[in-house]
Enzyme design. Structure first.
Site, PDB file in Angstrom:
ATOM      1  N   SER A  58       0.826  -1.206   0.000  1.00  0.00           N
ATOM      2  CA  SER A  58       0.000   0.000   0.000  1.00  0.00           C
ATOM      3  C   SER A  58       0.864   1.262   0.000  1.00  0.00           C
ATOM      4  CB  SER A  58      -0.904   0.020   1.230  1.00  0.00           C
ATOM      5  OG  SER A  58      -1.855  -1.012   1.166  1.00  0.00           O
ATOM      6  N   ASN A 129      -9.129  -2.315  -3.423  1.00  0.00           N
ATOM      7  CA  ASN A 129      -8.229  -1.948  -2.343  1.00  0.00           C
ATOM      8  C   ASN A 129      -8.950  -1.951  -1.002  1.00  0.00           C
ATOM      9  OD1 ASN A 129      -5.510  -0.897  -1.613  1.00  0.00           O
ATOM     10  ND2 ASN A 129      -6.696   0.853  -0.877  1.00  0.00           N
ATOM     11  N   SER A 161     -11.419   0.804  -5.365  1.00  0.00           N
ATOM     12  CA  SER A 161     -11.051   0.985  -3.967  1.00  0.00           C
ATOM     13  C   SER A 161     -12.308   0.994  -3.116  1.00  0.00           C
ATOM     14  CB  SER A 161     -10.268   2.286  -3.768  1.00  0.00           C
ATOM     15  OG  SER A 161      -9.089   2.282  -4.562  1.00  0.00           O
TER      16      SER A 161
END
Length: 327
Positions: A58, A129, A161
């Protein structure tokens, strides 16, 4: 605004159009989100290669390790799953090569896709994500880094995400995966014959809200600057960072720890520690059409992106005028 129900109805009535898809992320191949996403895409009739980092990456943006050999784990090649990067932390720093999101997706495009399909994929999906990537934060995102390198190859790409709760809530993960399958189906069914899913060098940044059950539908947004209400800062005592401590508490509770113990554990672990932290803020962007504001309001946001860092022409002209006369 296109509501979720309208998009669903459109997709259900459209024929399934199978695509060759490379799936990647920045959280590693061993996460709930990417595994559920892969299954959902396969169930929808697509051929999927998962090529992701072996370890969490990340915030790595467009980082890459080069001028070093890089390990690739092919033990799950029969399932078309690959991870890139060293995992043996006893290796000397000079020899250790992390597999960043950029490297992982390039392995999927340049090696795995060529072996399986003999050509580049029709689409790259990066995510979902474990946490939203919004506004200025996209510049740091490994999820977006993988998306951008795919776009630079002329391959349509979608960054996805979700809220942090998808790390441990399978129902939320399933709903996010279904959303992506819907969007892909709509793109496939609406494209002109012989055309790519999206215009050249063009992609999508999709973000889903905290509660998918009660989401307000799809909203087409601008990336904007708002990072979802948070901004970065450097702190000399991370124990006072509410966002960081909250994130740690959530992780500890997912492992079975009660909330009070988890909070005390997190604060003790961070007491006096320095590092990158968060503060609350909108980066000066309160526009309701910016994705950071819209996803916080409860929408599934879709922003159109490209891999070009070129500023808008109007801004270029103003800046060039101020620099006239430079030798």
């Amino acid at each position: 605004m296109l509501t979720a129900s309208l998009l669903s109805a459109t997709v259900i009535s459209a024929p399934v159009m199978a695509l060759n898809i490379v799936l990647t992320n920045d959280d590693s191949w061993d996460t709930q989100n990417i595994q559920i996403m892969k299954s959902a895409l396969i169930d929808a009739g697509h051929s999927v290669i998962m090529s992701a980092p072996c370890t969490g990456q990340s915030g790595k943006g467009g980082a890459m390790t080069f001028l070093k050999p890089v390990s690739v784990d092919e033990t799950k090649a029969a399932q078309q799953e690959f991870c890139v990067g060293d995992t043996d932390t006893s290796v000397a720093f000079a020899d250790y090569a992390e597999g960043t999101p950029v490297m992982a997706v390039l392995y999927g495009i340049d090696v795995a896709a060529q072996r399986l399909w003999g050509q580049a994929p029709d689409l790259v999906i990066s995510g979902p994500n474990e946490g939203n990537n919004l506004g200025f934060m996209n510049n740091n995102s490994g999820t977006l880094g993988a998306t951008m390198i795919a776009l630079s190859r002329g391959i349509p790409a979608i960054a996805v995400s979700a809220n942090e709760n998808t790390a441990h809530d399978a129902d939320q993960s399933e709903r996010v995966a279904h959303t992506v399958v819907e969007v892909v189906a709509k793109l496939a069914s609406s494209r002109p014959s012989g055309s790519p899913l999206l215009p050249a060098y063009t992609g999508l940044n999709i973000n889903t809200p905290e509660e998918m059950v009660n989401n307000l539908g799809y909203k087409f947004t601008d990336v904007g600057w708002n990072g979802g209400g948070i901004e970065f800062k450097f702190s000399d005592d991370l124990s006072g960072d509410a966002v960081l401590i909250g994130y740690m508490v959530q992780k500890l509770m997912a492992g079975g720890m009660d909330q009070a113990t988890a909070k005390a554990t997190a604060q003790t672990a961070m007491q006096g520690k320095q590092g990158l932290s968060f503060s609350m803020g909108d980066a000066g962007d309160t526009n309701a059409n910016s994705e950071g504001n819209a996803v916080k309001a409860g929408y599934i946001t879709i922003s159109t992106i490209d891999g070009n860092v070129q500023a808008a022409r109007a801004k270029v002209s103003l800046t060039e005028q101020r620099l006239l006369g430079l030798n």
